[in-house]
Design a protein around this motif. Structure first.
Motif, PDB file in Angstrom:
ATOM      1  N   GLU A 164       0.832  -1.204   0.000  1.00 47.48           N
ATOM      2  CA  GLU A 164       0.000   0.000   0.000  1.00 47.48           C
ATOM      3  C   GLU A 164       0.870   1.258   0.000  1.00 47.48           C
ATOM      4  O   GLU A 164       1.967   1.279   0.566  1.00 47.48           O
ATOM      5  N   PHE A 165       0.324   2.317  -0.609  1.00 52.79           N
ATOM      6  CA  PHE A 165       0.983   3.621  -0.647  1.00 52.79           C
ATOM      7  C   PHE A 165       0.105   4.636   0.079  1.00 52.79           C
ATOM      8  O   PHE A 165      -1.124   4.546   0.047  1.00 52.79           O
ATOM      9  N   GLU A 166       0.765   5.621   0.675  1.00 48.90           N
ATOM     10  CA  GLU A 166       0.019   6.580   1.486  1.00 48.90           C
ATOM     11  C   GLU A 166       0.753   7.914   1.544  1.00 48.90           C
ATOM     12  O   GLU A 166       1.988   7.953   1.620  1.00 48.90           O
ATOM     13  N   VAL A 167      -0.031   8.991   1.494  1.00 50.46           N
ATOM     14  CA  VAL A 167       0.468  10.339   1.757  1.00 50.46           C
ATOM     15  C   VAL A 167      -0.072  10.766   3.114  1.00 50.46           C
ATOM     16  O   VAL A 167      -1.278  10.690   3.352  1.00 50.46           O
ATOM     17  N   LYS A 168       0.833  11.174   3.995  1.00 53.64           N
ATOM     18  CA  LYS A 168       0.425  11.570   5.343  1.00 53.64           C
ATOM     19  C   LYS A 168       0.966  12.972   5.650  1.00 53.64           C
ATOM     20  O   LYS A 168       2.139  13.253   5.398  1.00 53.64           O
ATOM     21  N   ALA A 169       0.111  13.817   6.189  1.00 54.35           N
ATOM     22  CA  ALA A 169       0.519  15.146   6.658  1.00 54.35           C
ATOM     23  C   ALA A 169       0.279  15.217   8.161  1.00 54.35           C
ATOM     24  O   ALA A 169      -0.751  14.751   8.654  1.00 54.35           O
ATOM     25  N   PHE A 170       1.228  15.786   8.894  1.00 53.07           N
ATOM     26  CA  PHE A 170       1.104  15.880  10.346  1.00 53.07           C
ATOM     27  C   PHE A 170       1.896  17.085  10.839  1.00 53.07           C
ATOM     28  O   PHE A 170       2.737  17.641  10.120  1.00 53.07           O
TER      29      PHE A 170
END
Length: 416
Positions: A143-149
């Motif tokens: 799986e691929f994911e873009v995360k902002a935090f």
């Protein structure tokens, strides 16, 4: 009139950060991969002086997401890169922006900050193994994911309230059509038989599209003293989990069992048609599927295309397909199984560009809109009754996936 640009947006629970992406499918063209370009929107008041980071990750899962054993989680990060977007390390006005980013930045104003990632060459495409009824919460997938935090530093524990995750997919389309015709031919010799059995198996092309029927040509010349019975033809999916265990799963996704026979001294030439689709395999545990986004349907996993210089061990899950021909050679004293196989590719077709004359470049329309467009291009009075029948078939079939509708449209365009 230009079509409206679709933008995907997801905000954190406390509304301090939000991610904007123009697409969630990124194509691996084998020589290059579409970059991930988007914009982060922030609320400086809610951030309270914290920094904002954006992360792109590729993760291989092989168990429950919420459990670990002896401190080891059931996951492995194949790729992970994090960048700070606020406070900005470079003046965003001096950076090179894509057209999508330029439009989003004009709309979002001074609180919008662009980000840009490039995929390395050795990453696999999105793929998952279909879980069984008892595998609740478990999965084996890439799986691929873009995360902002946000936080004081990128290494501190991420607060779920002020973070946002958006799943994306890395996909491959079918390469250019090759002239290679897959075929295999062999002879089988039996005890107490002077002449052999000759079997030939062939396909009309190397690459088939999802939901397209696979036609198989079988040619059997039985010069032996045995009788050939119970001929069967099947499409088998071969899945190699190469990252942690090198497990191999072989699943039949389409099969035709016949009572066809070839007595000694005779021959058989026949064409069989198989339909390797997910619709007939929805409850099969361990079947490889293309990665899916939330609330979207998917299809059988596409064939993996791996570059020669890339190590297969870092690909996570590799998928291939083959047609297998089996038959029983029955003799007076004993019987034996005879088999022959031919590999092929099962993939999605490349979307066709918009022509400006009303034809579709991809199948983003609903089936009712699709039927309306098709019927406008043909009338009963023009004499093309086979084409009209094909159009009505598209209207009534209720295709399940984008690739299926694309194949019907391709058939329509070829028939014109």
């Amino acid at each position: 009139m230009s079509p409206k640009q679709v933008v995907f947006k997801k905000a954190s629970r406390d509304k301090s950060v939000a991610v904007y992406l123009a697409k969630r499918d990124f194509v691996d063209h084998c020589d290059i991969v579409d970059p991930v370009d988007g914009v982060i929107f922030i609320d400086p008041v809610l951030l309270q002086g914290k920094k904002v980071y954006v992360m792109l990750s590729c993760t291989f899962w092989y168990g429950r997401q919420d459990e670990d054993v002896m401190g080891v989680a059931f996951r492995r990060d194949l790729f992970l890169v994090t960048r700070q977007v606020y406070p900005e390390l470079q003046d965003k006005d001096k950076l090179t922006h894509t057209k999508t980013q330029q439009k989003l930045l004009r709309k979002l104003g001074d609180n919008g900050f662009p980000f840009f990632f490039e995929f390395p060459d050795n990453l696999p495409c999105s793929v998952a193994l279909q879980p069984g009824p008892s595998d609740v919460g478990k999965k084996c997938a890439v799986e691929f994911e873009v995360k902002a935090f946000c936080g004081q530093s990128q290494n501190e524990k991420i607060d779920k309230e002020s973070s946002v995750r958006l799943s994306i997919r890395k996909i491959q389309f079918s390469p250019e059509i090759s002239e290679l015709v897959p075929s295999a031919e062999t002879t089988f010799e039996f005890l107490m038989s002077e002449e052999p059995l000759t079997v030939k198996l062939s396909l009309p092309k190397e690459t088939f599209y999802h939901s397209e029927p696979v036609t198989v040509n079988v040619d059997v010349t039985n010069s032996s003293s045995r009788n050939i019975k119970d001929i069967s033809v099947s499409v088998e999916q071969v899945t190699n989990v190469v990252l942690y265990s090198n497990d191999k799963y072989v699943k039949s996704v389409a099969k035709e069992e016949t009572k066809d026979s070839v007595p000694c001294g005779t021959s058989l030439k026949k064409q069989y048609t198989l339909f390797p689709v997910l619709t007939h395999n929805k409850d099969r545990r361990g079947l490889a599927l293309d990665g899916r986004l939330k609330h979207e349907d998917t299809n059988l996993a596409s064939s993996s295309i791996v570059k020669q210089e890339v190590m297969k061990e870092v690909q996570g899950i590799l998928v291939s397909y083959k047609v297998v021909l089996r038959m029983m050679a029955c003799g007076t004293l004993a019987s034996s199984e005879v088999s022959l196989e031919v590999p092929f590719r099962l993939m999605n077709p490349k979307p066709e560009p918009e022509t400006g004359d009303g034809r579709l470049h991809s199948c983003s329309h609903t089936r009712f809109e699709l039927a309306e467009i098709l019927l406008k291009q043909c009338s009963v009075s023009d004499g093309r009754s086979p084409l009209l029948l094909l159009q009505l078939r598209v209207m009534e079939c209720d295709p399940e996936t984008v690739s299926q509708r694309t194949w019907y449209l391709r058939s329509l365009n070829e028939s014109t």
